[in-house]
Design an enzyme around this catalytic site. Structure first.
Site, PDB file in Angstrom:
ATOM      1  N   HIS A   1     -11.138  -6.727   8.291  1.00  0.00           N
ATOM      2  CA  HIS A   1     -11.848  -6.529   7.033  1.00  0.00           C
ATOM      3  C   HIS A   1     -13.163  -5.794   7.247  1.00  0.00           C
ATOM      4  O   HIS A   1     -14.087  -5.924   6.459  1.00  0.00           O
ATOM      5  CB  HIS A   1     -12.113  -7.878   6.345  1.00  0.00           C
ATOM      6  CG  HIS A   1     -10.870  -8.640   6.031  1.00  0.00           C
ATOM      7  ND1 HIS A   1     -10.237  -9.411   6.964  1.00  0.00           N
ATOM      8  CD2 HIS A   1     -10.136  -8.719   4.897  1.00  0.00           C
ATOM      9  CE1 HIS A   1      -9.158  -9.960   6.415  1.00  0.00           C
ATOM     10  NE2 HIS A   1      -9.063  -9.551   5.169  1.00  0.00           N
TER      11      HIS A   1
ATOM     12  N   GLU B   1       0.839  -1.201   0.000  1.00  0.00           N
ATOM     13  CA  GLU B   1       0.000   0.000   0.000  1.00  0.00           C
ATOM     14  C   GLU B   1       0.871   1.247   0.000  1.00  0.00           C
ATOM     15  O   GLU B   1       0.541   2.266  -0.609  1.00  0.00           O
ATOM     16  CB  GLU B   1      -0.932  -0.013   1.217  1.00  0.00           C
ATOM     17  CG  GLU B   1      -2.087  -1.012   1.118  1.00  0.00           C
ATOM     18  CD  GLU B   1      -1.671  -2.450   1.312  1.00  0.00           C
ATOM     19  OE1 GLU B   1      -0.512  -2.698   1.719  1.00  0.00           O
ATOM     20  OE2 GLU B   1      -2.484  -3.349   1.044  1.00  0.00           O
TER      21      GLU B   1
END
Lengths: 321, 396
Positions: A125, A58
């Site tokens: 998540h 990322e």
């Protein structure tokens, strides 16, 4: 034709790629695989060389996007889950957010964060981290609650010269449907009255708008009319619309799926008490997820996040106070 | 035996609740793990809630045809300790006094997890109740120039009977439908003074005094002093002897009067005015009479000079002029005392020396006071002293 929230996001990206040669998409498996949630399905084929797979970093994804933006491009970064965006946090908050202030060079990047809880998704998540990004000056943080807004606001995010954190709720991906895509929308930074009412104002955003609407339906049968303000954008925050609504109802309940500590709901209450203290006929309240990591177990998860039931219960308490 | 809850399971994504259609077992039945217990219906399908463990159905708290949210407890199963342990549900529910136990074990160092430092405020932060005025209600009342006393007639519909802003608006709308006339500025000023005064605990003591010597003395004077002036002068002398009862309480301090300035309540059109006799302890009754009569006249015409109002330490009110024999007047908000005088009446008085009833003229003196500053004893002694002084009007 009927479109889901997810399809609207895909359509917005296709639209942006088609309209503006500076736009490209960069992220893990966004190419031929079409993205973890298929938000970029077929886009690699349709726009060759402009929908690019990134390494699993990322940090590198956002860093590349900042560099590309400096060179005049308009990158869209897809995080697989909002939770993982914190791995690229330094690039987002230290580089992207401050670039214009440091150099007068704009940083028109859009970082898409699939966020929010779905059943069984657990602590890595499910997180709602919009407040963390909203904390940093220089970032725009958008939280569309409808198919129409998902489409229109993503297009506007790409067009904006500021770095945008685009929070798209995974729970809404498949559940929400619209007949057609909008041709116009409210400007960024303007909240929407999702339902008009006179007895209490619920200020919320993203998936919680739908829980609040459900609660309002239930309370309507009991004779209470709830006004619902859908923020659309948590930063900038449309304080005027919120205070105007509290002026009509006298009561404020803020609902957020994120944790309570220092969050968007806290910010709203702070603003209303500062700017509209004399409008309040009861102490302003808020309802958030429980202040614990998000549980895996579906039953625990259902108890962890605000639901139509808990929104209605909190509203009832406030209405009877 | 541990009791294991039967919980409404997650029945699919986006399903938040389900309706109870049928109970497949009844309380007391033995069940095994995963056995179907309750048939429920969602907007998509009919499904079953299964048993989390083997055991005996203790009860169902859920009711037929009612809807329950995912995660809701629908009933309990009595299971063995082993079964409960297998499910991780063998922890006893918290009992009262539990927090004490935690803090003790914490000091022993056996519990290392961080505990919240504050478990609820010692006072309710959302103090609601009949006297609670929300910020909005206060703002609205300020806008209309109303005070809390104006709401006394509104029965609140909020928590513990508090007046909500809706109650208030209904009240205002109702008021507007009735015959309304404006209150004079004098009326409003008196109302405000009385409201402020009434925030204190007030009490009254009374004493009958014989007025015959006062009336006899008065007959020979020119100009004639009013009976209230005798009372005023007696009060002034008594306060000059000891000014403490006229002190005002401010926080934890008594503020003593600087000079013995005493007011007189005069009924003027739609209100009361209080002209003030300055240094009433330093001039004789005779010297005060003309000034007193002038001030009364000016007050009735509402033409009091500025130096003749305000700053007094006590007030005399002669409610006897309305034929009243007894009243409990309210001291001005900035004063601790008000001396009242009732109408004089002929009453029989038992004369010990003559051993018979004799007719006397008697009037009630009342002293109303701020009970924070003085008690019944001190107020009583002051009133007794005033009564004594009035028996010798020639010395006033």
């Amino acid at each position: 034709m009927s479109l889901t929230y997810l399809e609207a996001i895909r359509e917005a990206q296709a639209h942006a790629l088609r309209d503006d040669p500076r736009v490209f998409i960069y992220g893990q498996d966004v190419g031929n695989f079409g993205g973890a949630f298929k938000a970029t399905k077929n886009l690699a084929k349709e726009f060759p060389g402009r929908v690019l797979d990134s390494p699993i970093s990322e940090d590198a994804m956002v860093g590349l996007a900042v560099g590309a933006a400096i060179e005049g491009m308009r990158p869209i970064i897809e995080m697989q889950f909002a939770d993982f965006s914190v791995v690229g946090f330094n690039q987002i908050v230290n580089q992207a957010a401050t670039l214009f202030w440091r150099t007068q060079i704009p940083c028109p990047i859009t970082v898409r964060l699939p966020f929010g809880g779905t059943s069984g998704s657990g602590p890595f998540h499910s997180q709602c981290i919009e407040a963390i990004y909203a904390h940093y000056p220089g970032l725009i943080v958008l939280t569309p609650a409808t198919v129409e807004d998902a489409y229109a606001m993503l297009l506007e995010a790409v067009a904006l010269d500021d770095p945008v954190i685009f929070c798209e709720h995974k729970f809404l991906y498949y559940h929400l449907k619209a007949e057609k895509l909008p041709s116009e929308a409210l400007p960024i930074g303007k909240a929407r009255i999702a339902r008009e009412g006179r007895d209490l104002t619920v200020v919320t955003y993203s998936a919680m708008v739908h829980e609040a609407l459900e609660a309002a339906k239930e309370l309507s049968s009991e004779g209470w009319e709830i006004e619902i303000v859908d923020l659309r954008s948590v930063k900038p925050l449309d304080t005027d619309t919120i205070v105007a609504s509290v002026a009509r109802t006298g009561k404020l309940l803020c609902v957020g799926e994120a944790w309570p500590w220092g969050g968007v709901t806290a910010e709203i209450i702070s603003r209303v008490t500062s700017e509209g203290f004399g409008l309040l006929d009861a102490p302003p309240q808020r309802l958030n997820a429980k202040d614990t990591p998000v549980p895996y177990h579906p039953n625990l998860w259902a108890a962890h996040r605000p639901t139509a039931r808990s929104v209605a219960a909190a509203a009832r308490n406030l209405l009877r106070s | 035996m541990p009791q294991i809850p039967i919980i409404m399971p997650q029945l699919g994504e986006s399903i938040a609740e389900a309706n109870i259609v049928q109970f497949l077992v009844k309380p007391g039945d033995k069940v095994v793990a995963d056995q179907n217990l309750i048939e429920v219906e969602t907007n998509k399908a009919t499904m079953s809630v299964t048993s989390p463990c083997s055991g005996k159905i203790e009860n169902f708290s859920a009711e037929l045809n009612e809807s329950y949210t995912v995660g809701a407890v629908l009933g309990y199963i009595e299971a063995t300790k082993e079964e409960a342990a297998r499910l991780g549900l063998d922890i006893a529910p918290p009992k009262s006094g539990d927090s004490d136990r935690i803090s003790r074990s914490e000091t022993n160092g056996s519990r290392t997890r961080v505990q919240p430092t504050v478990r609820g405020l010692p006072v309710p932060a959302n103090a609601a109740g009949a006297s609670y005025l929300s910020p909005r209600l206060k703002a609205r009342m300020t806008e209309l120039g109303l005070s809390a006393a104006d709401l006394s007639g509104v029965a609140g519909s909020g928590a513990a009977g508090r007046v909500t802003v809706e109650d208030f608006e209904k009240f205002i709308a109702h008021v507007e439908q009735q015959k309304i006339s404006g209150a004079s500025s004098m009326r409003v000023a008196v109302a405000d003074a009385m409201r402020r005064s009434w925030t204190r605990p007030l009490a009254t003591v009374g004493l009958p005094v014989q007025l015959d010597s006062v009336l006899a003395h008065r007959k020979n004077q020119n100009p004639k002093p009013g009976p209230a002036l005798y009372a005023l002068r007696a009060l002034a002398i008594a306060l000059a002897e000891n000014s403490a009862p006229a002190g005002r309480l401010v926080g934890n301090k008594i503020v003593h009067p600087g000079s013995i300035d005493v007011g007189v309540a005069v009924e003027a059109e739609d209100g009361v005015l209080v002209p003030v006799i300055r240094n009433a302890d330093k001039k004789s009754l005779k010297d005060l009479t003309q000034r007193y009569n002038e001030l009364i006249d000016l007050a009735r015409q509402r033409k009091l000079p500025a130096d003749a109002t305000g700053g007094s330490i006590a007030t005399v009110t002669n409610y006897g002029t309305f034929g009243l024999t007894w009243a409990t007047p309210i001291p001005l908000p900035e004063q601790t005392l008000v001396l009242g005088m009732g109408a004089g009446r002929k009453v029989p008085f038992w004369d010990e020396t003559k051993n018979q009833f004799v007719p006397v003229t008697e009037s009630n003196l009342t002293l109303s006071f701020d009970h924070r500053v003085l008690d019944g004893g001190a107020a009583g002694r002051l009133l007794q002293r005033i009564g004594e002084l009035m028996k010798q009007p020639e010395k006033l």
